[in-house]
Scaffold this motif. Structure first.
Motif, PDB file in Angstrom:
ATOM      1  N   GLN A  30       0.828  -1.216   0.000  1.00  0.00           N
ATOM      2  CA  GLN A  30       0.000   0.000   0.000  1.00  0.00           C
ATOM      3  C   GLN A  30       0.858   1.260   0.000  1.00  0.00           C
ATOM      4  OE1 GLN A  30      -2.729   0.005   3.340  1.00  0.00           O
ATOM      5  NE2 GLN A  30      -4.477  -0.111   1.966  1.00  0.00           N
ATOM      6  N   VAL A  31       0.335   2.309  -0.588  1.00  0.00           N
ATOM      7  CA  VAL A  31       0.972   3.616  -0.502  1.00  0.00           C
ATOM      8  C   VAL A  31       0.004   4.512   0.270  1.00  0.00           C
ATOM      9  CG1 VAL A  31       1.927   5.582  -1.757  1.00  0.00           C
ATOM     10  CG2 VAL A  31       2.143   3.278  -2.707  1.00  0.00           C
ATOM     11  N   VAL A  32       0.403   4.865   1.486  1.00  0.00           N
ATOM     12  CA  VAL A  32      -0.488   5.605   2.368  1.00  0.00           C
ATOM     13  C   VAL A  32       0.058   7.007   2.593  1.00  0.00           C
ATOM     14  CG1 VAL A  32      -1.478   5.681   4.689  1.00  0.00           C
ATOM     15  CG2 VAL A  32      -1.216   3.484   3.503  1.00  0.00           C
ATOM     16  N   ALA A  33      -0.775   7.996   2.349  1.00  0.00           N
ATOM     17  CA  ALA A  33      -0.368   9.385   2.588  1.00  0.00           C
ATOM     18  C   ALA A  33      -1.038   9.871   3.866  1.00  0.00           C
ATOM     19  CB  ALA A  33      -0.784  10.257   1.417  1.00  0.00           C
ATOM     20  N   ILE A 201       3.032  13.061  -6.796  1.00  0.00           N
ATOM     21  CA  ILE A 201       2.914  11.715  -6.227  1.00  0.00           C
ATOM     22  C   ILE A 201       1.452  11.318  -6.030  1.00  0.00           C
ATOM     23  CG2 ILE A 201       5.152  11.370  -5.136  1.00  0.00           C
ATOM     24  CD1 ILE A 201       4.099  12.566  -2.615  1.00  0.00           C
ATOM     25  N   GLU A 202       0.524  12.242  -6.250  1.00  0.00           N
ATOM     26  CA  GLU A 202      -0.876  11.953  -5.967  1.00  0.00           C
ATOM     27  C   GLU A 202      -1.402  10.668  -6.608  1.00  0.00           C
ATOM     28  OE1 GLU A 202      -3.655  15.256  -6.252  1.00  0.00           O
ATOM     29  OE2 GLU A 202      -5.243  13.774  -6.435  1.00  0.00           O
ATOM     30  N   PRO A 203      -1.089  10.402  -7.910  1.00  0.00           N
ATOM     31  CA  PRO A 203      -1.636   9.189  -8.537  1.00  0.00           C
ATOM     32  C   PRO A 203      -1.186   7.887  -7.867  1.00  0.00           C
ATOM     33  CG  PRO A 203      -0.568  10.617 -10.169  1.00  0.00           C
ATOM     34  CD  PRO A 203      -0.301  11.203  -8.838  1.00  0.00           C
ATOM     35  N   LEU A 204      -0.083   7.940  -7.090  1.00  0.00           N
ATOM     36  CA  LEU A 204       0.436   6.711  -6.476  1.00  0.00           C
ATOM     37  C   LEU A 204      -0.336   6.302  -5.234  1.00  0.00           C
ATOM     38  CD1 LEU A 204       4.249   7.611  -6.408  1.00  0.00           C
ATOM     39  CD2 LEU A 204       3.126   6.091  -8.022  1.00  0.00           C
ATOM     40  N   ILE A 205      -1.030   7.267  -4.627  1.00  0.00           N
ATOM     41  CA  ILE A 205      -1.588   7.061  -3.286  1.00  0.00           C
ATOM     42  C   ILE A 205      -2.795   6.121  -3.314  1.00  0.00           C
ATOM     43  CG2 ILE A 205      -2.487   8.253  -1.241  1.00  0.00           C
ATOM     44  CD1 ILE A 205       0.315   9.205  -1.990  1.00  0.00           C
ATOM     45  N   ASP A 206      -2.715   5.054  -2.500  1.00  0.00           N
ATOM     46  CA  ASP A 206      -3.838   4.124  -2.388  1.00  0.00           C
ATOM     47  C   ASP A 206      -4.814   4.573  -1.304  1.00  0.00           C
ATOM     48  OD1 ASP A 206      -2.789   2.274  -4.252  1.00  0.00           O
ATOM     49  OD2 ASP A 206      -1.415   1.537  -2.723  1.00  0.00           O
ATOM     50  N   LYS A 207      -4.237   5.151  -0.253  1.00  0.00           N
ATOM     51  CA  LYS A 207      -5.091   5.519   0.871  1.00  0.00           C
ATOM     52  C   LYS A 207      -4.572   6.807   1.481  1.00  0.00           C
ATOM     53  CE  LYS A 207      -5.059   3.251   5.028  1.00  0.00           C
ATOM     54  NZ  LYS A 207      -5.403   2.184   5.993  1.00  0.00           N
ATOM     55  N   GLU A 219     -10.228   8.811   6.539  1.00  0.00           N
ATOM     56  CA  GLU A 219      -9.402   7.736   6.017  1.00  0.00           C
ATOM     57  C   GLU A 219     -10.094   7.213   4.771  1.00  0.00           C
ATOM     58  OE1 GLU A 219      -8.319   4.956   9.057  1.00  0.00           O
ATOM     59  OE2 GLU A 219      -7.440   3.570   7.619  1.00  0.00           O
ATOM     60  N   GLY A 220      -9.407   7.179   3.647  1.00  0.00           N
ATOM     61  CA  GLY A 220     -10.031   6.706   2.420  1.00  0.00           C
ATOM     62  C   GLY A 220      -9.266   7.175   1.204  1.00  0.00           C
ATOM     63  N   ALA A 221      -9.993   7.376   0.105  1.00  0.00           N
ATOM     64  CA  ALA A 221      -9.338   7.844  -1.116  1.00  0.00           C
ATOM     65  C   ALA A 221      -8.795   9.249  -0.892  1.00  0.00           C
ATOM     66  CB  ALA A 221     -10.334   7.835  -2.264  1.00  0.00           C
TER      67      ALA A 221
END
Lengths: 259, 296
Positions: A30-33, A201-207, A219-221
């Motif tokens: 996962q890629v979490v921001a 980096i926005e397109p990489l973020i899963d959560k 918590e979400g998109a």
């Protein structure tokens, strides 16, 4: 198995609560921001995950092991907000990046061919291989930030933890940086990053996780920049319309549970 | 004419060379960590150790090692806490150290001023065979630690938090630095004296970093400058009959000045010969500025 699990974590500085009742789960790959305004506690959250800030309550589990007993630090690559203040003693880019191999190699073994190879690969990844012999003090802020990412990548970690990696970084460096993160994620790596602005980096973020006043507010998109949802029918009126157009993520307080 | 025909001069030279080599190898980490003056502080504390030794009729070097190790660990613990009062705590420790030393030396049977001066400013030519063995053994140990653990110590001094997240034994490494600093100060007491020891740790590093680009090259250059000043200092002191410790330090500072002036001159000369390369870029800028000015 989760890569990072935070449950009911609380942190306070000098009696002032900075984080309260934080629950967070990061799955492999996962890629979490972690987003939030300055002073929201988002940096403190990742620092407590790393054990740099002691928890007042709750637990942190890394790769299934309670953080206190966790010893496989080579699996984690940490990228701090900025390079430590220069002391005057010069250090080359290659020397700084080579520090990233210590977790894997241990402190007594001298560096070998595998270490040099890993340093070169990591520098290639961030597009700085040609600067390997230059003093880090001659690099721009963005290039220094990329050096720190190369240092983390050189240890070949499974989890990358970055603290505001793009703050004050020039556009060219941001793109090189987003590309390096994309490759890392594509190879199956897990990423946890704190950001004020996501940029390329926005397109990489899963959560996305939004921290607001020391609590997880969302918590979400990835939340749409507030300016886009401040439309008719939406009773949220935002005072910083200009700043939002510059894609600054703010806590969507309208989605916060009232507490 | 040939000073080194005498055994005591040979011992003096060997002792000075060892200190000239190890002091900068250790000092570079102290400079990197902005603790340039810590060696001086530990030197103050070591004087109390000397006083204890003289009072108890023990070897002053031995008691100085023990007391300065205790002092250095104390300083490290204060630093680790990062308390704002750390600065004040250090001051108390240092001045307590030197005052305690002067009082204790005064109370001992061997309380001549000359004796005190010997420890404060060095007494290289009285280095005995036994002293030299102690200096060599401890010197090799310090050097082995500084060179062998270079990457780990670099990581800790460069970015302590990162080192912690890398799982390095940060505290152990910090205490190792404290202990080796104390040991180096004490064995250098013979050569340059407690009040000048810090100079040999810091000045060669300051000189080297004027011209070097990396940590490793700075360390190597600092060690060369340290050994060079030590050798030249012992020789010059013998020739013109000055105190060897002070002469070594003066030469190290001369090296610093020479390197700084030399590097500065070289940079200026290079800049003068370079403008032709910068010119095209400089020409690219103005039109835009002119346009903007015209638009208004």
């Amino acid at each position: 198995m989760s890569v990072v699990t935070v449950s009911h974590a609380a942190v306070s500085y000098a009696g002032r609560a900075v984080l309260q009742d934080i629950d967070l789960d990061v799955q492999p790959g996962q890629v979490v921001a972690i987003l939030g305004a300055n002073g929201s506690g988002k940096s403190t959250l990742i620092r407590s995950v790393l054990g740099l800030v002691p928890l007042e309550a709750g637990t942190v589990t890394l790769f299934g092991t309670p953080q206190r007993r966790f010893r496989q630090w080579a699996r984690i690559g940490y990228v701090p907000q900025r390079m430590g203040a220069g002391s005057g003693v010069p250090a080359t880019v290659g020397e700084v990046v080579a520090s990233g191999r210590l977790a894997r190699r241990g402190i007594f073994r001298p560096s070998g061919a595998a270490d040099r190879e890993a340093v070169r690969t990591a520098l290639t990844d961030v597009g700085l291989l040609d600067r390997i012999a230059d003093p880090v003090s001659t690099l721009s802020g963005g290039q220094q930030q990329r050096t720190l990412i190369a240092r983390a990548l050189a240890g070949r970690p499974d989890l990358l933890i970055l603290d505001e990696p793009t703050a004050g970084v020039d556009a060219a460096s941001q793109d090189a940086f987003a590309e390096a993160l994309r490759r890392f994620a594509q190879a199956g790596g897990t990423i946890m990053l704190v950001a004020h602005e996501l940029g390329p980096i926005e397109p990489l973020i899963d959560k996305a996780v939004v921290v607001h006043h020391g609590r997880i507010a969302y918590e979400g998109a990835v939340p749409e920049p507030a300016g886009h949802h401040a439309e008719p029918g939406h009773d949220h009126v935002h005072p910083h319309a200009e700043a939002e157009r510059a894609r600054i993520c703010v806590a969507p307080t309208d989605r916060m549970p009232a507490n | 004419m040939d000073l080194f025909a005498y055994d005591f001069m040979v011992r003096a030279l060997l002792g000075a060379l060892i200190i000239g080599l190890i002091a900068p190898a250790l000092g570079i980490y102290l400079v990197q960590r902005r603790l340039s003056l810590i060696g001086d502080g530990i030197g103050h504390v070591a004087l109390t150790g000397v006083g204890v030794g003289l009072l108890l009729n023990q070897s002053p070097v031995l008691t100085a090692v023990v007391v300065s190790i205790i002092g250095a660990i104390g300083v490290e613990l204060v630093r680790e806490r990062g308390r704002t009062s750390g600065d004040l705590a250090l001051a108390l420790l240092f001045y307590g150290g030197i005052a305690g030393g002067v009082v204790l030396v005064g109370l001992s049977d061997d309380s001549s001023n000359a004796n005190l001066m010997q420890f404060l400013f060095g007494s290289l030519t009285t280095t005995s065979q036994q002293d030299l063995i102690v200096i060599a053994v401890l010197g090799v140990a310090v050097l082995a630690a500084m060179l062998g653990l270079r990457q780990a110590l670099f990581a800790v001094c460069n970015d302590e938090e990162y080192a912690r997240v890398s799982g390095l034994p940060v505290r152990t490494l910090n205490l190792l630095m404290a202990v080796t600093t104390a040991v180096t100060v004490t064995i250098a007491m013979r050569t340059v004296g407690l009040l000048l020891v810090s100079a040999l740790m810091v000045v060669p590093v300051a000189a080297a970093q004027q011209v070097t680009r990396g940590f490793r090259s700075t360390m190597a250059a600092a060690m060369v400058i340290g050994v060079g000043s030590a050798a030249a200092g012992v020789w010059l002191a013998g020739e013109i009959d000055t105190a060897p410790g002070a002469t070594i330090v003066i030469l190290a500072i001369a090296a610093f000045v020479a390197v700084t002036v030399g590097a500065g001159t070289w940079r200026v000369l290079r800049r003068r010969s370079a403008p032709s390369r910068q010119h095209p870029a400089a020409q690219l800028e103005p039109p835009e500025v002119v346009l903007r000015a015209g638009a208004r």
